[in-house]
Design a protein around this motif. Sequence first.
Motif, PDB file in Angstrom:
ATOM      1  N   UNK A  83      23.998 -52.876 -51.819  1.00 14.46           N
ATOM      2  CA  UNK A  83      24.682 -53.713 -51.096  1.00 14.46           C
ATOM      3  C   UNK A  83      25.530 -52.892 -49.944  1.00 14.46           C
ATOM      4  N   UNK A  84      26.159 -53.853 -49.057  1.00 18.81           N
ATOM      5  CA  UNK A  84      26.486 -53.092 -47.830  1.00 18.81           C
ATOM      6  C   UNK A  84      27.660 -52.240 -48.226  1.00 18.81           C
ATOM      7  N   UNK A  85      27.627 -51.067 -47.492  1.00 19.73           N
ATOM      8  CA  UNK A  85      28.893 -50.116 -47.704  1.00 19.73           C
ATOM      9  C   UNK A  85      28.964 -49.348 -49.010  1.00 19.73           C
ATOM     10  N   UNK A  86      27.943 -49.687 -49.952  1.00 15.99           N
ATOM     11  CA  UNK A  86      28.001 -49.076 -51.338  1.00 15.99           C
ATOM     12  C   UNK A  86      27.332 -47.561 -51.098  1.00 15.99           C
ATOM     13  N   UNK A  87      28.195 -46.634 -51.843  1.00 12.71           N
ATOM     14  CA  UNK A  87      27.799 -45.235 -51.831  1.00 12.71           C
ATOM     15  C   UNK A  87      27.564 -44.668 -52.952  1.00 12.71           C
ATOM     16  N   UNK A  88      27.096 -43.414 -53.427  1.00 11.86           N
ATOM     17  CA  UNK A  88      26.893 -42.716 -54.514  1.00 11.86           C
ATOM     18  C   UNK A  88      25.700 -43.399 -55.409  1.00 11.86           C
ATOM     19  N   UNK A  89      24.757 -43.821 -54.858  1.00 13.06           N
ATOM     20  CA  UNK A  89      23.513 -44.288 -55.556  1.00 13.06           C
ATOM     21  C   UNK A  89      22.610 -43.006 -55.378  1.00 13.06           C
ATOM     22  N   UNK A  90      22.111 -42.436 -56.812  1.00 14.15           N
ATOM     23  CA  UNK A  90      21.712 -41.217 -57.058  1.00 14.15           C
ATOM     24  C   UNK A  90      20.362 -41.199 -56.734  1.00 14.15           C
ATOM     25  N   UNK A  91      19.748 -40.141 -55.978  1.00  9.65           N
ATOM     26  CA  UNK A  91      18.297 -40.217 -55.836  1.00  9.65           C
ATOM     27  C   UNK A  91      17.655 -39.295 -57.151  1.00  9.65           C
ATOM     28  N   UNK A  92      16.915 -40.123 -57.651  1.00  8.81           N
ATOM     29  CA  UNK A  92      16.338 -39.429 -58.999  1.00  8.81           C
ATOM     30  C   UNK A  92      15.009 -38.805 -58.797  1.00  8.81           C
TER      31      UNK A  92
END
Length: 471
Positions: A83-92
């Motif tokens: 979603x908009x503005x969400x950060x911190x999604x880890x690249x696996x």
Amino acid sequence: MGVIKKIGGFCKKHLKLIIILVVIIGVVLFIRHKAQVAAQAMLDAQNEPVTSTVEKMDLKKSVGVTGTLTANETLTVTSTLGGTGVTGVKVSTVNYEVGDYVEKGQTVVEFDGDDYERKLTELNLQNDITNTESSMSIEDMQKSIETTQKKIDEKQKWLDDNKAIYENLKDAFDQYEKYKDSDPSVVERWNRESAAAAGRSEPVSVQGYEAVEDEVETLKEQIRTTQNKIELAQMQQNYAQNYTQVDAKNDLYESMDKTKVAAPISGYILTMNVEEGNNYTQGNTVFTIADTSGFIVEATVNEYDVANIQKDLPATVKFEATGDEEFTGTVSFVSIASESTTSAATASSNYGAASSVSTTGNAASYKLKIKMDGTDDRFRVGMTAKASIVLDSASDVLAVPYDCVQQKDDGSFFVTSIADDGTKKDIPVNKGLESDYYVEISGDGIKEGMTVEAIVSDAPSTDIMDYMTFE
């Protein structure tokens, strides 16, 4: 003998001076001779005409442009994961590197999606709770209607049972109000009927009866209001189950799908903008990919030439990396607006109507694209390309250099032929296709191999020193 002796003595005494004078006189005589020879050569050169030969050749009229080689299609891939503005999604996982070839649909990058199953379970439970609460609320309202209807039935039965008594009391009271001061019998009747009604096991009065009637109407209104609430609750429940909850699940499933970023086209990875273990911010570039099954030269052309360039015109292209080898292509796009016009429109839309871009003193330039015919293993995105767009062509025509064609005062054209014996003759010609150096000619008396005179500004030199040689 005395004179000779004196001369001999003088020469002996001034021998060096004499030798120098002899050398000077020799040099002067030598230069004089060379000058005479050079003067004659200059005169001969001035009288010698500059000539060319009528030849058969293929002519092309073209416009040269410089541009850059690009892929058939280049895409920048982003993700809306989270979603908009969400950060911190880890690249696996990063499955490919720059330079790798990827087929369309193959997963290039994967994000951490371990918590999506838990989110799906939570969503299902929340939906179950919402649906149960909604059903219970509807059921409670339906029970409320049933209870209220029982009250209405009870009160309506009492009203029906005592209707005759009420109507008699009402009539006696109305008569009493009208004639109590003039008719004693009316007063007596009212006292008698009201006392009898009040003495019943369930007393009846006009005011009490009408109050019960009002209660029945109030209860009926409560039922109507509750029925409207039930209908609204059922609509909300139906909307939630068929739309809101479905959309929420679809969004979750879509987010789960977004944990895997696939290649939208088949091609080579140009850039990889994420690394395993790092966090990703929604909207940023994940990678760029280029479809190199075809190539395009993107170039600009000035306003003086753009009007002559049309889509589907042929072009020849050279690259610095491939030397003099020529490749062919076709014009696939010509912009209808100059780059400055586009920039001005962008600036105006971004900053308001007061913004503008000035092009005073500068020739406008226009974008164009040349689609290459086929590919080559040496092609690389970003190569500098020099293209020649063929505006017109003629095959196997007679042609001479521009300087050989002269024009009369009446506007007609001619060439001057020179025979083997040096005689000259003016021959009328028609001009055809003009290339960068040659021009097509036709007319009676024009033949291949004919020698014609050229009128050039670079005539033989009149500087005598150019013709003098020294050994």
